[in-house]
Scaffold this motif. Structure first.
Motif, mmCIF file in Angstrom:
data_model
loop_
_atom_site.group_PDB
_atom_site.id
_atom_site.type_symbol
_atom_site.label_atom_id
_atom_site.label_comp_id
_atom_site.label_asym_id
_atom_site.label_seq_id
_atom_site.Cartn_x
_atom_site.Cartn_y
_atom_site.Cartn_z
ATOM 1 N N ILE A 101 0.836 -1.200 0.000
ATOM 2 C CA ILE A 101 0.000 0.000 0.000
ATOM 3 C C ILE A 101 0.870 1.248 0.000
ATOM 4 C CG2 ILE A 101 -1.585 1.374 1.422
ATOM 5 C CD1 ILE A 101 -2.853 -1.315 2.299
ATOM 6 N N GLU A 102 1.857 1.270 0.890
ATOM 7 C CA GLU A 102 2.733 2.449 0.971
ATOM 8 C C GLU A 102 3.451 2.684 -0.341
ATOM 9 O OE1 GLU A 102 6.411 4.612 1.200
ATOM 10 O OE2 GLU A 102 6.392 2.409 1.075
ATOM 11 N N TYR A 103 3.975 1.622 -0.931
ATOM 12 C CA TYR A 103 4.782 1.772 -2.135
ATOM 13 C C TYR A 103 3.932 2.106 -3.360
ATOM 14 C CZ TYR A 103 8.535 0.913 -5.470
ATOM 15 O OH TYR A 103 9.472 1.070 -6.457
ATOM 16 N N ALA A 104 2.772 1.460 -3.479
ATOM 17 C CA ALA A 104 1.957 1.610 -4.683
ATOM 18 C C ALA A 104 1.005 2.797 -4.634
ATOM 19 C CB ALA A 104 1.157 0.324 -4.922
ATOM 20 N N HIS A 105 0.524 3.138 -3.444
ATOM 21 C CA HIS A 105 -0.540 4.136 -3.350
ATOM 22 C C HIS A 105 -0.131 5.449 -2.690
ATOM 23 C CE1 HIS A 105 -3.480 1.260 -4.804
ATOM 24 N NE2 HIS A 105 -3.013 0.377 -3.946
ATOM 25 N N PHE A 106 1.003 5.458 -2.017
ATOM 26 C CA PHE A 106 1.429 6.676 -1.315
ATOM 27 C C PHE A 106 2.714 7.255 -1.875
ATOM 28 C CE2 PHE A 106 3.682 9.002 1.996
ATOM 29 C CZ PHE A 106 2.705 9.850 2.482
ATOM 30 N N ASP A 107 3.742 6.437 -1.982
ATOM 31 C CA ASP A 107 5.079 6.953 -2.280
ATOM 32 C C ASP A 107 5.155 7.696 -3.606
ATOM 33 O OD1 ASP A 107 8.106 6.883 -1.609
ATOM 34 O OD2 ASP A 107 7.991 6.128 -3.666
ATOM 35 N N SER A 108 4.610 7.116 -4.674
ATOM 36 C CA SER A 108 4.749 7.748 -5.987
ATOM 37 C C SER A 108 4.071 9.112 -6.031
ATOM 38 C CB SER A 108 4.184 6.850 -7.081
ATOM 39 O OG SER A 108 2.801 6.623 -6.889
ATOM 40 N N LEU A 109 2.942 9.241 -5.338
ATOM 41 C CA LEU A 109 2.223 10.519 -5.324
ATOM 42 C C LEU A 109 2.912 11.537 -4.425
ATOM 43 C CD1 LEU A 109 -1.393 9.057 -5.127
ATOM 44 C CD2 LEU A 109 -0.297 10.069 -7.137
ATOM 45 N N ALA A 110 3.258 11.117 -3.203
ATOM 46 C CA ALA A 110 3.907 12.041 -2.266
ATOM 47 C C ALA A 110 5.273 12.471 -2.773
ATOM 48 C CB ALA A 110 4.025 11.390 -0.889
ATOM 49 N N SER A 111 6.033 11.539 -3.329
ATOM 50 C CA SER A 111 7.358 11.900 -3.856
ATOM 51 C C SER A 111 7.224 12.798 -5.070
ATOM 52 C CB SER A 111 8.160 10.644 -4.193
ATOM 53 O OG SER A 111 7.547 9.892 -5.225
ATOM 54 N N GLY A 112 6.182 12.582 -5.876
ATOM 55 C CA GLY A 112 5.959 13.456 -7.022
ATOM 56 C C GLY A 112 5.672 14.880 -6.612
ATOM 57 N N ILE A 113 4.884 15.035 -5.566
ATOM 58 C CA ILE A 113 4.609 16.377 -5.035
ATOM 59 C C ILE A 113 5.893 17.007 -4.510
ATOM 60 C CG2 ILE A 113 3.386 17.646 -3.220
ATOM 61 C CD1 ILE A 113 1.172 15.465 -3.438
ATOM 62 N N ALA A 114 6.679 16.208 -3.786
ATOM 63 C CA ALA A 114 7.933 16.724 -3.231
ATOM 64 C C ALA A 114 8.887 17.173 -4.340
ATOM 65 C CB ALA A 114 8.593 15.657 -2.357
ATOM 66 N N VAL A 115 8.935 16.412 -5.403
ATOM 67 C CA VAL A 115 9.797 16.791 -6.532
ATOM 68 C C VAL A 115 9.390 18.152 -7.081
ATOM 69 C CG1 VAL A 115 10.331 16.262 -8.941
ATOM 70 C CG2 VAL A 115 10.463 14.464 -7.216
ATOM 71 N N GLU A 116 8.092 18.326 -7.300
ATOM 72 C CA GLU A 116 7.615 19.560 -7.921
ATOM 73 C C GLU A 116 7.728 20.780 -7.001
ATOM 74 O OE1 GLU A 116 6.940 20.026 -10.956
ATOM 75 O OE2 GLU A 116 6.848 17.963 -11.660
ATOM 76 N N LYS A 117 7.362 20.596 -5.745
ATOM 77 C CA LYS A 117 7.254 21.741 -4.841
ATOM 78 C C LYS A 117 8.509 22.002 -4.009
ATOM 79 C CE LYS A 117 3.925 23.855 -4.207
ATOM 80 N NZ LYS A 117 3.447 25.104 -4.833
ATOM 81 N N LEU A 125 14.725 24.984 -10.749
ATOM 82 C CA LEU A 125 13.802 24.608 -11.807
ATOM 83 C C LEU A 125 12.381 25.046 -11.451
ATOM 84 C CD1 LEU A 125 15.131 21.006 -12.484
ATOM 85 C CD2 LEU A 125 15.692 23.094 -13.738
ATOM 86 N N ALA A 126 11.556 25.203 -12.446
ATOM 87 C CA ALA A 126 10.181 25.658 -12.227
ATOM 88 C C ALA A 126 9.275 24.499 -11.837
ATOM 89 C CB ALA A 126 9.648 26.330 -13.487
ATOM 90 N N THR A 127 8.382 24.762 -10.899
ATOM 91 C CA THR A 127 7.379 23.782 -10.494
ATOM 92 C C THR A 127 6.297 23.675 -11.558
ATOM 93 O OG1 THR A 127 7.741 24.157 -8.136
ATOM 94 C CG2 THR A 127 5.579 23.298 -8.783
ATOM 95 N N ASN A 128 5.908 22.462 -11.859
ATOM 96 C CA ASN A 128 4.781 22.227 -12.759
ATOM 97 C C ASN A 128 3.512 22.205 -11.908
ATOM 98 O OD1 ASN A 128 2.771 21.202 -14.432
ATOM 99 N ND2 ASN A 128 4.137 19.760 -15.464
ATOM 100 N N GLU A 129 2.867 23.360 -11.784
ATOM 101 C CA GLU A 129 1.714 23.473 -10.910
ATOM 102 C C GLU A 129 0.540 22.621 -11.390
ATOM 103 O OE1 GLU A 129 1.699 24.703 -8.074
ATOM 104 O OE2 GLU A 129 3.420 26.072 -8.007
ATOM 105 N N LYS A 133 -1.534 19.924 -9.167
ATOM 106 C CA LYS A 133 -2.999 19.904 -9.072
ATOM 107 C C LYS A 133 -3.578 18.520 -9.360
ATOM 108 C CE LYS A 133 -3.683 24.785 -10.228
ATOM 109 N NZ LYS A 133 -4.192 25.753 -11.242
ATOM 110 N N GLU A 134 -2.829 17.699 -10.058
ATOM 111 C CA GLU A 134 -3.235 16.316 -10.303
ATOM 112 C C GLU A 134 -2.850 15.414 -9.132
ATOM 113 O OE1 GLU A 134 -1.284 15.185 -13.863
ATOM 114 O OE2 GLU A 134 -2.473 16.470 -15.170
ATOM 115 N N LEU A 135 -1.649 15.623 -8.638
ATOM 116 C CA LEU A 135 -1.107 14.728 -7.612
ATOM 117 C C LEU A 135 -1.794 14.872 -6.262
ATOM 118 C CD1 LEU A 135 2.693 15.093 -8.446
ATOM 119 C CD2 LEU A 135 1.295 13.040 -8.763
ATOM 120 N N VAL A 136 -2.068 16.107 -5.844
ATOM 121 C CA VAL A 136 -2.634 16.322 -4.506
ATOM 122 C C VAL A 136 -4.009 15.664 -4.357
ATOM 123 C CG1 VAL A 136 -3.480 18.049 -2.867
ATOM 124 C CG2 VAL A 136 -1.265 18.378 -3.999
ATOM 125 N N PRO A 137 -4.962 15.887 -5.259
ATOM 126 C CA PRO A 137 -6.254 15.200 -5.123
ATOM 127 C C PRO A 137 -6.129 13.677 -5.206
ATOM 128 C CG PRO A 137 -6.434 17.026 -6.664
ATOM 129 C CD PRO A 137 -4.972 16.831 -6.390
#
Length: 210
Positions: A101-117, A125-129, A133-137
């Motif tokens: 659950i952590e690896y498949a449903h949490f990590d990819s989304l949370a790490s993606g947000i961390a990368v951007e923000k 580098l510029a954040t892709n807002e 907006k896709e990752l947070v919801p």
């Protein structure tokens, strides 16, 4: 049993390893690797971590291991402290489910947000807002499922804390606490669970750096 932890002290994966070492009372020494200088891509580093990432560990007898979750699973089997990987077959199966659950449903989304923000701005580098907006919801939707699970039990694998819970801390601390992009107030069981795992002394000791 002690080891050298080669990594950037503030990186999420380096802190994941340091956290579990502290949970299991295993001494370690941080050998800093500075990604901003490209040290993780140098031949000396690639000899030990061929993917050019951090961290990796080296024990006194020369045993080496990389990939933070693999290292954490190994550390959970040595040292002394809370049992973070169940051994009873059905409890182990529930742990593996929670780890997935952590690896498949949490990590990819949370790490993606961390990368951007966080990570992109750190590198100029510029954040892709739109991506944010896709990752947070998407992450919030996953946490709605967490709310259901945690309404029935204390932790993701049952009523005892495991590595599956603690693996959430490095990126969870970024999106929930540092960036404050995820609101847990509408998910009381997730809030209770997060307060529980994020207040552990071993995590507090490495929260800002291994």
């Amino acid at each position: 049993m002690s080891f050298k932890l080669h990594g950037f002290p503030r990186s999420t994966c380096t802190r994941r390893v340091a956290h579990i070492a502290r949970e299991r009372n295993i001494p370690y020494e941080v050998i800093p690797v500075d990604p901003s200088k490209g040290e993780h891509k140098q031949p000396a580093h690639l000899q030990h971590q061929p993917f050019g990432q951090v961290p990796y560990i080296v024990q006194e007898d020369g045993f080496e291991l990389y990939e933070s979750r693999a290292i954490a699973r190994y550390l959970a089997t040595i040292g002394s402290g809370p049992e973070l990987i169940p051994t009873e077959p059905r409890a182990r199966a529930k742990f593996e489910q929670a780890a997935s659950i952590e690896y498949a449903h949490f990590d990819s989304l949370a790490s993606g947000i961390a990368v951007e923000k966080l990570f992109k701005p750190m590198r100029g580098l510029a954040t892709n807002e739109e991506r944010v907006k896709e990752l947070v919801p998407s992450l919030e939707s996953k946490l709605d499922a967490y709310e259901v699970i945690l309404s029935k039990q204390k932790y993701l694998a049952g009523d005892e804390v495991t590595l599956a819970d603690l693996f959430h801390l490095p990126y969870g601390s970024v999106v929930i606490e540092s960036l404050k992009l995820i609101n847990l107030e509408t998910r009381p069981n997730v809030q209770r669970w997060w307060n529980d795992i994020s207040s552990r002394p071993a995590w507090q000791a490495v929260k800002n750096g291994a």
